[in-house]
Write an enzyme that holds these catalytic residues in place. Sequence first.
Site, PDB file in Angstrom:
ATOM      1  N   SER A  63      84.763 -18.194  -6.931  1.00 54.12           N
ATOM      2  CA  SER A  63      84.668 -19.270  -7.936  1.00 54.12           C
ATOM      3  C   SER A  63      84.962 -18.819  -9.362  1.00 54.12           C
ATOM      4  CB  SER A  63      83.286 -19.912  -7.889  1.00 54.12           C
ATOM      5  OG  SER A  63      83.174 -20.699  -6.744  1.00 54.12           O
ATOM      6  N   LYS A  66      87.942 -20.318 -10.842  1.00 53.16           N
ATOM      7  CA  LYS A  66      87.908 -21.673 -11.416  1.00 53.16           C
ATOM      8  C   LYS A  66      88.030 -21.644 -12.948  1.00 53.16           C
ATOM      9  CE  LYS A  66      84.855 -23.280  -7.670  1.00 53.16           C
ATOM     10  NZ  LYS A  66      83.443 -23.547  -7.338  1.00 53.16           N
ATOM     11  N   TYR A 188      93.553 -24.102  -3.405  1.00 52.80           N
ATOM     12  CA  TYR A 188      92.177 -23.777  -3.809  1.00 52.80           C
ATOM     13  C   TYR A 188      91.655 -22.538  -3.054  1.00 52.80           C
ATOM     14  CZ  TYR A 188      87.087 -24.142  -4.102  1.00 52.80           C
ATOM     15  OH  TYR A 188      85.753 -23.858  -4.288  1.00 52.80           O
ATOM     16  N   TYR A 240      76.244 -22.905 -11.795  1.00 53.56           N
ATOM     17  CA  TYR A 240      75.776 -24.083 -11.037  1.00 53.56           C
ATOM     18  C   TYR A 240      74.347 -24.440 -11.412  1.00 53.56           C
ATOM     19  CZ  TYR A 240      79.791 -22.177  -8.725  1.00 53.56           C
ATOM     20  OH  TYR A 240      81.022 -21.641  -8.496  1.00 53.56           O
ATOM     21  N   VAL A 258      80.995 -16.269  -5.066  1.00 52.15           N
ATOM     22  CA  VAL A 258      80.235 -15.815  -3.884  1.00 52.15           C
ATOM     23  C   VAL A 258      80.684 -14.447  -3.372  1.00 52.15           C
ATOM     24  CG1 VAL A 258      79.408 -18.038  -2.975  1.00 52.15           C
ATOM     25  CG2 VAL A 258      81.660 -17.205  -2.310  1.00 52.15           C
TER      26      VAL A 258
HETATM   27  O1  DON Z   1      84.593 -23.136  -2.059  1.00 55.34           O
HETATM   28  C1  DON Z   1      84.036 -22.157  -1.587  1.00 55.34           C
HETATM   29  O2  DON Z   1      83.173 -22.288  -0.755  1.00 55.34           O
HETATM   30  C2  DON Z   1      84.354 -20.735  -2.038  1.00 55.34           C
HETATM   31  N1  DON Z   1      85.652 -20.348  -1.748  1.00 55.34           N
HETATM   32  C3  DON Z   1      84.032 -20.498  -3.467  1.00 55.34           C
HETATM   33  C4  DON Z   1      82.599 -20.768  -3.742  1.00 55.34           C
HETATM   34  C5  DON Z   1      81.961 -19.897  -4.771  1.00 55.34           C
HETATM   35  O3  DON Z   1      82.388 -18.814  -5.097  1.00 55.34           O
HETATM   36  C6  DON Z   1      80.682 -20.417  -5.310  1.00 55.34           C
HETATM   37  N2  DON Z   1      80.111 -19.516  -6.280  1.00 55.34           N
HETATM   38  N3  DON Z   1      79.114 -18.910  -6.328  1.00 55.34           N
END
Ligand code: DON
Length: 304
Positions: A63, A66, A188, A240, A258
């Site tokens: 993320s 982003k 994405y 978040y 993540v």
């Molecule tokens: O959309 C997802 O589930 C992941 N590729 C990215 C999520 C993410 O990194 C959330 N952050 N903590």
Amino acid sequence: MNYSEILAEIHHEITPLFGQGKVADYIPALAKMDPNKFGMAITTIDGELFTFGNTKDEFTIQSISKVFTFVKAFSGIGEKIWEHVGREPSGTSFNSLVQLEHEFGIPRNPFINAGALVITDLLISEYGDAKKEILNFLQDLSQDRSVRFDLEVAESEKQHGFRNAALANFMKSFGNIENDIESILDTYFYHCSILMNCEELAKSFLFLANNGIIPGSNKQLLTKSQAKRTNALMLSCGLYDESGEFAFRVGLPGKSGVGGAIAAIIPNKMAISVWSPELDEYGNSLIGIKALELFTTKTGMSIF
Ligand code: DON
């Protein structure tokens, strides 16, 4: 200031925390990350670099990507971006669907998954091959052409991307998505899978600490006002539903992923990256937050 000594002290103090978090396990490719890794890198706008630990190991930025996609879209389409996405903290988890129905398919901010999917859609409309555009952008920022997609992670995300597919479809039903869902999800997942190390990540965030200009160059990626706004968004929405806690404990604009990394900036001074794969209950690096909290406490440098 001797940042090397401070980084070593931080490592000593975070060591008892290993084992308290949990590596992301929603896809096998992430579940196999070594939970004991720790790296921290500082790049200053004067061109100095301080590192500690596994700062050359690669991880998927997830993320954190982003921020880069938002920057690319914001610099390209400017204020019109706010017709598609908001700038309020969501107070919900990163992949939540609940607010979208009440808010007519307009995501609260660009850093929750719904918001990032809208941004990806805007980039596809703007550039066509947005995947290539995003990767080039990161190779330029990190000054490293070896920055690349992790194909295994990207493909695995696609196999398990039911929630993101639901978010994109739901927003399309409100007319807030222009392109086809498949290409948005593909772009994405690929931008989330970009592999970087701590040093490259810190370097790539430095323009946000320098009013939108890459230090040592005349390259203005964002106007001063756009850089301020991007940092404000990171402060209020970057972690978040743990963004308030992060502001309270760390006091810096930052963004998590993540994959276990967090990148943060101190305006007019430096960018900091930290990587430790064990996550807390909000999906943010447990040790990463602690390390940044220790850094701002020890140095007395935060935005407050
Ligand atoms: O959309 C997802 O589930 C992941 N590729 C990215 C999520 C993410 O990194 C959330 N952050 N903590």
